[in-house]
Design a protein around this motif. Structure first.
Motif, PDB file in Angstrom:
ATOM      1  N   ILE A 341       0.860  -1.188   0.000  1.00 25.76           N
ATOM      2  CA  ILE A 341       0.000   0.000   0.000  1.00 25.76           C
ATOM      3  C   ILE A 341       0.890   1.228   0.000  1.00 25.76           C
ATOM      4  O   ILE A 341       1.869   1.307   0.751  1.00 25.76           O
ATOM      5  CB  ILE A 341      -0.918   0.017   1.242  1.00 25.76           C
ATOM      6  N   ASP A 345      -2.016   6.243   0.538  1.00 27.85           N
ATOM      7  CA  ASP A 345      -3.249   5.479   0.755  1.00 27.85           C
ATOM      8  C   ASP A 345      -3.354   4.905   2.166  1.00 27.85           C
ATOM      9  O   ASP A 345      -4.462   4.653   2.657  1.00 27.85           O
ATOM     10  CB  ASP A 345      -3.346   4.332  -0.263  1.00 27.85           C
ATOM     11  N   ILE A 349      -6.925   3.692   4.412  1.00 26.17           N
ATOM     12  CA  ILE A 349      -7.240   2.351   3.932  1.00 26.17           C
ATOM     13  C   ILE A 349      -8.521   1.785   4.532  1.00 26.17           C
ATOM     14  O   ILE A 349      -9.197   0.945   3.934  1.00 26.17           O
ATOM     15  CB  ILE A 349      -6.045   1.399   4.192  1.00 26.17           C
ATOM     16  N   GLY A 356      -7.624   2.601  -3.096  1.00 27.44           N
ATOM     17  CA  GLY A 356      -6.249   3.033  -3.274  1.00 27.44           C
ATOM     18  C   GLY A 356      -5.783   2.874  -4.710  1.00 27.44           C
ATOM     19  O   GLY A 356      -6.501   2.362  -5.587  1.00 27.44           O
ATOM     20  N   SER A 386       2.678  -1.389   5.918  1.00 32.27           N
ATOM     21  CA  SER A 386       2.896  -1.857   4.545  1.00 32.27           C
ATOM     22  C   SER A 386       4.096  -1.162   3.931  1.00 32.27           C
ATOM     23  O   SER A 386       4.456  -0.044   4.328  1.00 32.27           O
ATOM     24  CB  SER A 386       1.645  -1.595   3.707  1.00 32.27           C
ATOM     25  N   SER A 392       1.992  -6.331   2.909  1.00 36.70           N
ATOM     26  CA  SER A 392       1.295  -5.643   3.998  1.00 36.70           C
ATOM     27  C   SER A 392       1.042  -6.612   5.144  1.00 36.70           C
ATOM     28  O   SER A 392       0.986  -7.835   4.945  1.00 36.70           O
ATOM     29  CB  SER A 392      -0.040  -5.070   3.511  1.00 36.70           C
TER      30      SER A 392
END
Length: 401
Positions: A341, A345, A349, A356, A386, A392
């Motif tokens: 990610i 973003d 999230i 995203g 992440s 992540s």
């Protein structure tokens, strides 16, 4: 009210003190009158018995006890400067009755002073009451900008403070109501946008199927598969929104029980097995002998959504699900080695309808938001870390009671 009670009690206490003082002065005055009168009578009797030895003591006693006929002899007394209609019996008592007059005057003066003070107090109370009424009227008109200057503990000040607290709560509710309206408007806009694309696609494909009787069977099947896919997307969106609305409205009653984390994870893997197989994602677990007090059904819903998100971003990758427990909390970790990610973003999230940069075209941006809401409603906490192109990790923690 306490303040009025204190005022009245203080007034009564002072009144009692002054009454006692007045009674003492009156008693002293009357005692002096009695003593002076008795001395005068004794002198008269002695003189009478000396000059008139023929008068018997019985006759004197009858005279003193009003046993004889009374004859008004005011003219005789007037010769000696005694006026019965104005003076006391003895002309030596002028100083004695001043005590009585003084005590009566003090009582009257204090009564007037007390009345003036009480009327002043009532005037102040009325002014404070009118001020409170004006504040309430301002609240009714929607003006919640009130300031309380008094810090005393009398009843009206306490009432004023309660009104201020009520105004603060009303202001907060009004602000929250405006925020809720804005959020609702934004949510409706997002929902409309999410539904618009699949519905438009369905309508176009249905029109093509109906209008083209000579459409090849292969293309017709392809259209029908697309319609089915879009229908599933709409169904998932609607069901997720219904679940979120129930959670927001506190309409969900969680049924807590002691559950093995492994059984929850196994069920979530079963729910996502087809999706993982299609994308070539391998799932590993390490959750033995961990017990958690939770609502099994709803926690499965949350963990399933998180695993789905990881699968979507980990094509041909690995996802490892582990569980750990210590004296403070029970932790569930879901880690992938997917696309990761972006930093932009990451803070958003878990927001509803947020998509995203690495989101798939099929994503509606509601799965992670629903998972977060479910976990937090059960007293848990979820976080994510992440790194782009390295994967992540979602961490769920439930603190032990």
């Amino acid at each position: 009210m306490k303040n009025a009670q204190k005022f009245v009690c203080a007034g009564l206490a002072v009144t009692i003190v002054f009454c006692v003082i007045s009674a003492v002065f009156t008693f002293i005055g009357l005692e002096n009158i009695r003593k002076t009168s008795n001395d005068t009578i004794n002198q008269l009797v002695n003189i009478l018995l000396e000059k008139y030895p023929d008068v018997s003591e019985k006759e004197v006693a009858e005279i003193l006890n009003n046993k004889t006929e009374y004859t008004d002899n005011s003219e005789f007394l007037n010769k000696y400067g005694i006026y019965p209609e104005k003076d006391w019996v003895s002309y030596n008592n002028q100083g004695s009755y001043k005590y009585v007059i003084l005590s009566v005057s003090v009582c009257i003066a204090f009564g007037l002073a007390f009345a003036v003070l009480f009327l002043g107090y009532l005037k102040i109370q009325k002014k404070q009451t009118m001020d409170i009424a004006k504040r309430i009227e301002r609240i009714n008109l929607g003006d919640y900008s009130l300031q309380i200057d008094r810090n005393s503990e009398d009843e009206l000040s306490l009432l004023d403070n309660q009104i201020y607290r009520t105004a603060v709560k009303f202001r907060e509710q009004a602000e929250n109501s405006n925020k809720d309206k804005e959020n609702l408007q934004k949510s409706l806009s997002d929902i409309s946008h999410q539904l618009k694309t699949p519905l438009t696609s369905i309508i176009v494909m249905v029109d093509n199927i109906l209008d083209d009787d000579d459409m090849p069977l292969e293309i017709r099947r392809e259209f029908l598969n697309d319609i089915k896919h879009n229908t599933n997307t709409i169904s998932f969106l609607v069901q997720s929104l219904l679940k979120l609305s129930k959670l927001d409205a506190e309409a969900v009653k969680f049924r807590y029980e002691q559950v093995e984390v492994k059984s929850i994870v196994d069920e979530c893997i079963k729910n996502t097995a087809v999706m993982a197989e299609i994308l070539g994602v391998r799932l590993e677990t390490d959750c033995n002998d961990i017990i958690l007090n939770c609502d099994r059904k709803w926690l499965c819903e949350a963990v399933t959504n998180i695993i789905k998100n990881c699968i979507e971003h980990s094509q041909n990758g690995n996802i490892k699900i582990t569980a750990d427990q210590n004296k403070l909390y029970t932790k569930i970790s879901i880690k992938d080695n997917g696309s990761g990610i972006t930093k932009e973003d990451l803070p958003h999230i878990f927001e509803r309808f947020y998509k995203g940069k690495n989101s798939s075209d099929d994503s509606v941006g509601i799965g992670l938001s629903l998972a977060k809401t479910i976990i937090e409603k059960q007293g848990g906490y979820i976080s994510v870390s992440s790194e782009l192109n390295k994967g992540s990790e979602f961490v769920i923690k439930f603190f032990n009671n």
